[in-house]
Design a protein around this motif. Structure first.
Motif, PDB file in Angstrom:
ATOM      1  N   LEU A 206       0.816  -1.224   0.000  1.00  0.00           N
ATOM      2  CA  LEU A 206       0.000   0.000   0.000  1.00  0.00           C
ATOM      3  C   LEU A 206       0.846   1.268   0.000  1.00  0.00           C
ATOM      4  O   LEU A 206       0.368   2.337  -0.361  1.00  0.00           O
ATOM      5  CB  LEU A 206      -0.910   0.023   1.240  1.00  0.00           C
ATOM      6  N   GLY A 207       2.115   1.143   0.445  1.00  0.00           N
ATOM      7  CA  GLY A 207       2.991   2.324   0.486  1.00  0.00           C
ATOM      8  C   GLY A 207       3.359   2.751  -0.935  1.00  0.00           C
ATOM      9  O   GLY A 207       3.435   1.914  -1.840  1.00  0.00           O
ATOM     10  N   HIS A 208       3.576   4.050  -1.128  1.00  0.00           N
ATOM     11  CA  HIS A 208       3.987   4.525  -2.457  1.00  0.00           C
ATOM     12  C   HIS A 208       5.339   3.915  -2.811  1.00  0.00           C
ATOM     13  O   HIS A 208       6.224   3.834  -1.954  1.00  0.00           O
ATOM     14  CB  HIS A 208       4.061   6.054  -2.447  1.00  0.00           C
ATOM     15  N   PRO A 209       5.530   3.482  -4.076  1.00  0.00           N
ATOM     16  CA  PRO A 209       6.800   2.826  -4.423  1.00  0.00           C
ATOM     17  C   PRO A 209       7.999   3.775  -4.468  1.00  0.00           C
ATOM     18  O   PRO A 209       9.139   3.316  -4.491  1.00  0.00           O
ATOM     19  CB  PRO A 209       6.527   2.241  -5.813  1.00  0.00           C
ATOM     20  N   ASP A 210       7.749   5.097  -4.460  1.00  0.00           N
ATOM     21  CA  ASP A 210       8.867   6.040  -4.630  1.00  0.00           C
ATOM     22  C   ASP A 210       9.218   6.774  -3.341  1.00  0.00           C
ATOM     23  O   ASP A 210       9.534   7.965  -3.365  1.00  0.00           O
ATOM     24  CB  ASP A 210       8.525   7.043  -5.748  1.00  0.00           C
ATOM     25  N   LEU A 211       9.197   6.064  -2.219  1.00  0.00           N
ATOM     26  CA  LEU A 211       9.466   6.737  -0.943  1.00  0.00           C
ATOM     27  C   LEU A 211      10.953   6.895  -0.660  1.00  0.00           C
ATOM     28  O   LEU A 211      11.338   7.685   0.196  1.00  0.00           O
ATOM     29  CB  LEU A 211       8.825   5.951   0.211  1.00  0.00           C
ATOM     30  N   THR A 212      11.804   6.129  -1.333  1.00  0.00           N
ATOM     31  CA  THR A 212      13.251   6.196  -1.049  1.00  0.00           C
ATOM     32  C   THR A 212      14.017   6.465  -2.337  1.00  0.00           C
ATOM     33  O   THR A 212      13.441   6.528  -3.423  1.00  0.00           O
ATOM     34  CB  THR A 212      13.773   4.877  -0.430  1.00  0.00           C
ATOM     35  N   VAL A 213      15.335   6.596  -2.185  1.00  0.00           N
ATOM     36  CA  VAL A 213      16.200   6.890  -3.335  1.00  0.00           C
ATOM     37  C   VAL A 213      16.053   5.828  -4.438  1.00  0.00           C
ATOM     38  O   VAL A 213      16.093   6.144  -5.623  1.00  0.00           O
ATOM     39  CB  VAL A 213      17.671   6.974  -2.857  1.00  0.00           C
ATOM     40  N   LEU A 214      15.883   4.562  -4.049  1.00  0.00           N
ATOM     41  CA  LEU A 214      15.716   3.496  -5.046  1.00  0.00           C
ATOM     42  C   LEU A 214      14.224   3.264  -5.304  1.00  0.00           C
ATOM     43  O   LEU A 214      13.470   2.964  -4.370  1.00  0.00           O
ATOM     44  CB  LEU A 214      16.351   2.187  -4.560  1.00  0.00           C
ATOM     45  N   ALA A 215      13.822   3.378  -6.567  1.00  0.00           N
ATOM     46  CA  ALA A 215      12.399   3.192  -6.905  1.00  0.00           C
ATOM     47  C   ALA A 215      11.963   1.766  -6.562  1.00  0.00           C
ATOM     48  O   ALA A 215      12.696   0.804  -6.805  1.00  0.00           O
ATOM     49  CB  ALA A 215      12.187   3.445  -8.390  1.00  0.00           C
ATOM     50  N   GLY A 216      10.766   1.665  -6.016  1.00  0.00           N
ATOM     51  CA  GLY A 216      10.214   0.345  -5.699  1.00  0.00           C
ATOM     52  C   GLY A 216       9.284  -0.119  -6.807  1.00  0.00           C
ATOM     53  O   GLY A 216       8.943   0.634  -7.725  1.00  0.00           O
ATOM     54  N   ARG A 217       8.848  -1.371  -6.714  1.00  0.00           N
ATOM     55  CA  ARG A 217       7.863  -1.907  -7.662  1.00  0.00           C
ATOM     56  C   ARG A 217       6.529  -1.240  -7.420  1.00  0.00           C
ATOM     57  O   ARG A 217       6.084  -1.160  -6.268  1.00  0.00           O
ATOM     58  CB  ARG A 217       7.610  -3.380  -7.400  1.00  0.00           C
ATOM     59  N   ASP A 218       5.868  -0.886  -8.505  1.00  0.00           N
ATOM     60  CA  ASP A 218       4.561  -0.251  -8.359  1.00  0.00           C
ATOM     61  C   ASP A 218       3.477  -1.319  -8.496  1.00  0.00           C
ATOM     62  O   ASP A 218       2.772  -1.388  -9.502  1.00  0.00           O
ATOM     63  CB  ASP A 218       4.408   0.851  -9.407  1.00  0.00           C
ATOM     64  N   TYR A 219       3.320  -2.143  -7.462  1.00  0.00           N
ATOM     65  CA  TYR A 219       2.405  -3.275  -7.533  1.00  0.00           C
ATOM     66  C   TYR A 219       0.955  -2.838  -7.752  1.00  0.00           C
ATOM     67  O   TYR A 219       0.180  -3.520  -8.393  1.00  0.00           O
ATOM     68  CB  TYR A 219       2.480  -4.099  -6.236  1.00  0.00           C
ATOM     69  N   LEU A 220       0.581  -1.681  -7.197  1.00  0.00           N
ATOM     70  CA  LEU A 220      -0.823  -1.263  -7.251  1.00  0.00           C
ATOM     71  C   LEU A 220      -1.062  -0.093  -8.200  1.00  0.00           C
ATOM     72  O   LEU A 220      -2.148   0.497  -8.195  1.00  0.00           O
ATOM     73  CB  LEU A 220      -1.307  -0.883  -5.839  1.00  0.00           C
ATOM     74  N   GLY A 221      -0.073   0.267  -8.998  1.00  0.00           N
ATOM     75  CA  GLY A 221      -0.249   1.378  -9.938  1.00  0.00           C
ATOM     76  C   GLY A 221      -0.426   2.721  -9.232  1.00  0.00           C
ATOM     77  O   GLY A 221      -1.103   3.613  -9.739  1.00  0.00           O
ATOM     78  N   LEU A 222       0.233   2.906  -8.077  1.00  0.00           N
ATOM     79  CA  LEU A 222       0.046   4.145  -7.302  1.00  0.00           C
ATOM     80  C   LEU A 222       0.761   5.338  -7.932  1.00  0.00           C
ATOM     81  O   LEU A 222       0.334   6.484  -7.758  1.00  0.00           O
ATOM     82  CB  LEU A 222       0.556   3.959  -5.870  1.00  0.00           C
TER      83      LEU A 222
END
Ligand SMILES: Cc1cc2nc3c(=O)[nH]c(=O)nc-3n(C[C@H](O)[C@H](O)[C@H](O)COP(=O)(O)O)c2cc1C
Length: 334
Positions: A206-222
């Protein structure tokens, strides 16, 4: 290809169940759990197989990540054998004409479990993948040294990325890969199929994938709905690492998986959790860039961050009665 097991399987041995339970708690890409297990004889040994039907065809066409997951499951099985007080006798890729037969684990001589091994075994059920920011605070230098020793013991290198310019370069490579994944409909659909109560529950991402320097997977299209300002991504990244191996065949991927799990369990036993950012390693040109700049002469296998975070619930696993079968493979290759 010959099937090595019969499922469902009635009356498995206690040790086989113990090993299967431990192995199934390993991490896997998007929790697809691409493995099957088999009991050898009655509690005489244990096999780890790739479940090729569960491979992510677009994300992982060559099966590299699925094999890393199999290696992590193998390390858990080895640790579970030690917990029972036996040495683990491991035969990796035991039948050359069956590449999906990843490993056979036998019970060797009796040897009481040591305190560090017991701590590692305890961590099997407590390790979790983290997504998003870590709590403030750095990992100690001695822990970083210990983690690299753990990786090396399995034939891999765990290299921290401290330097700000190098971290920025790695972040750019992760961002480029993640942007490509986000705009590729086939890839986004494959990712979406993994999200659900059977695999990766929506609550876990549920967390936004772009909270840190390294982009995360956007599992939910947030990321399509709102953005996180770049300046607020600087906090909570934790320590970033590249895990690499000298070669890049199936045996190396299994080695990477065992090293990864050894590092993760060692860390988890000290309340340190991992987040993964493997996107650039899934695109050959970007993986080649990671290799050139971060692991020259070696092959990058995993990108991860480590830090401290609040505990999260355990993600679901496939029921053991659909996972554990009985060895029916001919004895060739032994
Ligand atoms: C080879 C591999 C690649 C992975 N890549 C990612 C990733 O890019 N992003 C992510 O959030 N998790 C990644 N994971 C972690 C899985 O999502 C996680 O293991 C799975 O959801 C099960 O959860 P658990 O680790 O908490 O048991 C990866 C795991 C493996 C083994």
């Amino acid at each position: 290809m010959t099937t090595a097991y019969r499922i469902p399987y009635r009356n498995p041995g206690h040790a086989a169940l113990h090993l299967a339970r431990a192995a199934s708690l390993a991490p896997s890409p998007h929790n697809v759990q691409p493995w099957l297990f088999a009991e050898v004889g009655h509690d005489r040994g244990f096999e780890v197989h790739a479940d090729t039907g569960r491979r992510l065809l677009l994300t992982d066409p060559g099966g590299r990540e699925a094999t890393i997951a199999g290696g992590a499951a193998l390390f858990n099985a080895r640790t579970a054998v030690r917990q029972l007080g036996f040495r683990a006798v491991v035969d990796v890729l035991p039948v050359p004409r069956r590449p999906d037969f990843l490993a056979r684990v036998g019970f060797g001589a009796h040897a009481p479990v040591t305190r560090p091994e017991a701590r590692m075994a305890w961590a099997i059920g407590h390790r979790r993948t983290h997504r998003g920011r870590f709590a403030p605070g750095r990992l100690s230098e001695s822990l970083l040294d210990d983690l690299s020793v753990q990786a090396r013991a399995e034939g891999a290198e765990l290299q921290p990325v401290h330097d700000a310019d190098r971290l920025e370069l790695l972040a750019e490579l992760v961002r480029t890969a993640e942007d490509r994944h986000r705009t590729d409909h086939g890839h986004a659909a494959e990712l979406a199929r993994c999200v659900g109560p059977w695999g990766l529950p929506a609550e876990a991402c549920l967390g936004h994938p772009d909270l840190t320097v390294l982009a995360g997977r956007d599992y939910l299209g947030l990321a399509h709905r709102y953005t996180v300002p770049v300046r607020s991504r600087r906090v909570g990244t934790g320590t970033v690492f590249v895990l690499s191996t000298p070669g890049d065949g199936r045996a190396d991927w299994l080695r990477a998986g065992q090293a990864l799990q050894r590092v993760l369990l060692y860390a988890a036993a000290r309340d340190v959790v991992a987040a993964f950012h493997t996107q650039p390693l899934e695109l050959p040109a970007l993986r080649a860039e990671v290799r050139t700049w971060f692991t020259p002469g070696r092959f990058p296998q995993m990108l991860l961050r480590l830090g401290h975070a609040a505990p999260t619930p355990r993600l679901p696993r496939r029921p053991l009665d659909g996972l554990l079968g009985h060895e029916s493979a001919p004895a060739s290759g032994r």
